[in-house]
Design an enzyme around this catalytic site. Structure first.
Site, PDB file in Angstrom:
ATOM      1  N   ARG A  70      81.869  -5.198  29.348  1.00 38.56           N
ATOM      2  CA  ARG A  70      80.598  -5.289  30.084  1.00 38.56           C
ATOM      3  C   ARG A  70      80.462  -6.615  30.838  1.00 38.56           C
ATOM      4  NH1 ARG A  70      76.072  -4.442  26.122  1.00 38.56           N
ATOM      5  NH2 ARG A  70      74.768  -4.676  27.963  1.00 38.56           N
ATOM      6  N   GLN A 101      64.531  -6.591  30.057  1.00 41.29           N
ATOM      7  CA  GLN A 101      65.297  -6.235  28.855  1.00 41.29           C
ATOM      8  C   GLN A 101      66.786  -6.353  29.153  1.00 41.29           C
ATOM      9  OE1 GLN A 101      63.443  -2.378  27.065  1.00 41.29           O
ATOM     10  NE2 GLN A 101      62.825  -2.474  29.190  1.00 41.29           N
ATOM     11  N   ASN A 102      67.122  -6.608  30.411  1.00 42.85           N
ATOM     12  CA  ASN A 102      68.535  -6.639  30.793  1.00 42.85           C
ATOM     13  C   ASN A 102      69.168  -7.970  30.437  1.00 42.85           C
ATOM     14  OD1 ASN A 102      67.936  -4.189  31.804  1.00 42.85           O
ATOM     15  ND2 ASN A 102      67.941  -4.797  33.953  1.00 42.85           N
ATOM     16  N   VAL A 103      70.455  -7.906  30.141  1.00 44.81           N
ATOM     17  CA  VAL A 103      71.188  -9.118  29.761  1.00 44.81           C
ATOM     18  C   VAL A 103      72.165  -9.511  30.873  1.00 44.81           C
ATOM     19  CG1 VAL A 103      70.997  -8.654  27.279  1.00 44.81           C
ATOM     20  CG2 VAL A 103      72.963  -7.739  28.526  1.00 44.81           C
ATOM     21  N   HIS A 119      66.057  -9.829  25.782  1.00 41.61           N
ATOM     22  CA  HIS A 119      67.213  -9.437  24.967  1.00 41.61           C
ATOM     23  C   HIS A 119      68.413 -10.373  25.121  1.00 41.61           C
ATOM     24  CE1 HIS A 119      65.569  -5.004  24.756  1.00 41.61           C
ATOM     25  NE2 HIS A 119      64.919  -5.841  23.977  1.00 41.61           N
ATOM     26  N   CYS A 127      77.390 -19.171  17.730  1.00 40.91           N
ATOM     27  CA  CYS A 127      78.071 -19.079  16.444  1.00 40.91           C
ATOM     28  C   CYS A 127      77.178 -18.373  15.423  1.00 40.91           C
ATOM     29  CB  CYS A 127      78.406 -20.499  15.978  1.00 40.91           C
ATOM     30  SG  CYS A 127      79.099 -20.538  14.311  1.00 40.91           S
ATOM     31  N   CYS A 148      83.852 -20.862  16.657  1.00 39.86           N
ATOM     32  CA  CYS A 148      83.144 -22.117  16.906  1.00 39.86           C
ATOM     33  C   CYS A 148      83.985 -23.266  16.326  1.00 39.86           C
ATOM     34  CB  CYS A 148      81.811 -22.017  16.172  1.00 39.86           C
ATOM     35  SG  CYS A 148      80.779 -23.459  16.242  1.00 39.86           S
ATOM     36  N   THR A 188      63.018   1.569  33.078  1.00 40.92           N
ATOM     37  CA  THR A 188      63.204   1.527  31.623  1.00 40.92           C
ATOM     38  C   THR A 188      62.736   2.839  31.001  1.00 40.92           C
ATOM     39  OG1 THR A 188      62.656   0.416  29.545  1.00 40.92           O
ATOM     40  CG2 THR A 188      61.023   0.234  31.309  1.00 40.92           C
ATOM     41  N   GLU A 215      62.867   9.288  36.750  1.00 44.89           N
ATOM     42  CA  GLU A 215      62.255  10.441  36.063  1.00 44.89           C
ATOM     43  C   GLU A 215      61.059   9.973  35.235  1.00 44.89           C
ATOM     44  OE1 GLU A 215      65.788  11.650  33.918  1.00 44.89           O
ATOM     45  OE2 GLU A 215      65.143  10.528  32.147  1.00 44.89           O
TER      46      GLU A 215
HETATM   47  P1  OAD Z   1      67.790   3.022  29.250  1.00 49.89           P
HETATM   48  O1  OAD Z   1      69.217   3.344  29.546  1.00 49.89           O
HETATM   49  O2  OAD Z   1      67.200   3.513  27.986  1.00 49.89           O
HETATM   50  O3  OAD Z   1      66.863   3.585  30.418  1.00 49.89           O
HETATM   51  C1  OAD Z   1      67.170   3.419  31.771  1.00 49.89           C
HETATM   52  C2  OAD Z   1      66.031   4.039  32.588  1.00 49.89           C
HETATM   53  O4  OAD Z   1      66.285   3.804  33.953  1.00 49.89           O
HETATM   54  C3  OAD Z   1      65.898   5.566  32.414  1.00 49.89           C
HETATM   55  O5  OAD Z   1      64.524   5.862  32.172  1.00 49.89           O
HETATM   56  C4  OAD Z   1      66.346   6.118  33.781  1.00 49.89           C
HETATM   57  O6  OAD Z   1      65.630   7.283  34.125  1.00 49.89           O
HETATM   58  C5  OAD Z   1      66.013   4.969  34.692  1.00 49.89           C
HETATM   59  N1  OAD Z   1      66.829   4.860  35.916  1.00 49.89           N
HETATM   60  C6  OAD Z   1      68.138   5.132  36.090  1.00 49.89           C
HETATM   61  N2  OAD Z   1      68.537   4.833  37.326  1.00 49.89           N
HETATM   62  C7  OAD Z   1      67.451   4.342  37.977  1.00 49.89           C
HETATM   63  C8  OAD Z   1      67.199   3.849  39.301  1.00 49.89           C
HETATM   64  N3  OAD Z   1      68.156   3.788  40.203  1.00 49.89           N
HETATM   65  N4  OAD Z   1      65.944   3.423  39.607  1.00 49.89           N
HETATM   66  C9  OAD Z   1      64.955   3.470  38.679  1.00 49.89           C
HETATM   67  N5  OAD Z   1      65.125   3.932  37.424  1.00 49.89           N
HETATM   68  C10 OAD Z   1      66.344   4.354  37.070  1.00 49.89           C
HETATM   69  O7  OAD Z   1      67.642   1.442  29.405  1.00 49.89           O
HETATM   70  P2  OAD Z   1      66.497   0.459  28.901  1.00 49.89           P
HETATM   71  O8  OAD Z   1      65.166   1.123  28.953  1.00 49.89           O
HETATM   72  O9  OAD Z   1      66.666  -0.807  29.623  1.00 49.89           O
HETATM   73  O10 OAD Z   1      68.645  -3.175  24.183  1.00 49.89           O
HETATM   74  O11 OAD Z   1      66.924   0.259  27.403  1.00 49.89           O
HETATM   75  C11 OAD Z   1      66.232  -0.643  26.603  1.00 49.89           C
HETATM   76  C12 OAD Z   1      67.149  -1.358  25.657  1.00 49.89           C
HETATM   77  O12 OAD Z   1      67.950  -0.426  24.910  1.00 49.89           O
HETATM   78  C13 OAD Z   1      68.182  -2.254  26.312  1.00 49.89           C
HETATM   79  O13 OAD Z   1      67.696  -3.504  26.672  1.00 49.89           O
HETATM   80  C14 OAD Z   1      69.206  -2.386  25.248  1.00 49.89           C
HETATM   81  C15 OAD Z   1      69.322  -0.920  24.902  1.00 49.89           C
HETATM   82  O14 OAD Z   1      69.946  -0.618  23.750  1.00 49.89           O
HETATM   83  C16 OAD Z   1      69.407  -3.939  23.419  1.00 49.89           C
HETATM   84  O15 OAD Z   1      70.606  -4.036  23.589  1.00 49.89           O
HETATM   85  C17 OAD Z   1      68.639  -4.653  22.362  1.00 49.89           C
END
Ligand code: OAD
Length: 247
Positions: A70, A101-103, A119, A127, A148, A188, A215
């Site tokens: 990644r 929430q993105n890294v 996140h 470490c 480390c 999200t 969606e």
């Molecule tokens: P998800 O993969 O759960 O959701 C992504 C969302 O983006 C979905 O609702 C899609 O419908 C939408 N989507 C996809 N393409 C898009 C676009 N071009 N424009 C707009 N929307 C779009 O990802 P997150 O909600 O970010 O956490 O997930 C939350 C957390 O779960 C992440 O930060 C991560 C993951 O496990 C950790 O790692 C702690």
């Protein structure tokens, strides 16, 4: 452009305090796969199976392999028009908080300044024993596990399932949600807590809540408006509509 309501355009122009929550969907058009849905799978693993401390201790090589994959991918991608639109938006408001929430760090690359990374950031490591951080763990495959100076195992500096979010950042995020006039939730699925509570909190405290997603989600019925479509197309159009000629 009639794709947006007059109310939304008015809110965009009149609000002073704006907060935005982003998730993996904002980076999808940059080529970063989302977590959920078909493309969200890596090899045969779901992110939940790899993004946790037990999985790391059981098989650190596998978890590092996923993170190296990644990191390499993220290092090669660029902000898309959705990220750029959010960085332009920051300049229109006296208070603008971008909660992500993105890294992947793409909001920094796009030029936003007031960013709360809930996140963590995939380019950092720390470490597991003494907490010392590092930005220099490479993106090439590793012949042995990174350690480390103290001998402890290094791990990605991201929040895993079952772990606490950085508390100061989380408090700031909730404060921004409580105080804003306008709140966007973008790309999200809003199923991972506590981030998923931010739009609901913003609504409870009186903000106008707008969702942008390809969606409907569980948040849709809390939102004042849900705009269905890719954020890389909707956000630039929204800016253009509100401040035509300025972008
Ligand atoms: P998800 O993969 O759960 O959701 C992504 C969302 O983006 C979905 O609702 C899609 O419908 C939408 N989507 C996809 N393409 C898009 C676009 N071009 N424009 C707009 N929307 C779009 O990802 P997150 O909600 O970010 O956490 O997930 C939350 C957390 O779960 C992440 O930060 C991560 C993951 O496990 C950790 O790692 C702690």
């Amino acid at each position: 452009m009639d794709m947006f309501s007059d109310k939304l355009i008015k809110k965009l122009k009149q609000s002073k305090k704006v907060a935005v929550l982003t998730g993996a969907g904002i980076s999808a058009e940059s080529g970063v796969p989302t977590f959920r849905g078909e493309e969200g799978l890596w090899k045969k693993y779901k992110s939940e199976e790899l993004a946790n401390f037990d999985a790391f201790i059981r098989n650190p090589e596998l978890v590092w392999e996923w993170y190296t994959f990644r990191k390499k991918l993220i290092d090669e991608v660029h902000p898309n028009p959705g990220h750029i639109a959010l960085s332009k938006m920051e300049q229109h408001y006296p208070e603008f908080t971008l909660i992500t929430q993105n890294v992947d760090g793409l909001h920094w690359k796009a030029g936003n300044r007031n960013i709360l990374e809930l996140h963590g950031n995939i380019m950092r490591s720390r470490c597991v024993d003494c907490g010392t951080g590092s930005n220099s763990i490479g993106m090439k495959g590793m012949s042995e596990l990174p350690r480390c100076a103290c001998g402890g195992l290094m791990r990605p500096d991201v929040v895993w399932f079952g772990e606490l979010l950085p508390q100061e950042i989380l408090i700031k995020a909730f404060r921004a949600a409580e105080n804003c006039d306008l709140f966007f939730t973008v790309g999200t699925s809003a199923v991972v807590q506590p981030a998923a509570s931010l739009p609901v909190t913003a609504k409870e405290y009186g903000a106008f809540v707008v969702e942008i997603n390809t969606e409907p989600t569980v948040i849709s019925h809390h939102a004042d408006e849900t705009l269905i479509g890719p954020s890389g197309e909707i956000l630039p159009k929204l800016l253009q509509c509100a401040w035509e000629g300025e972008i």
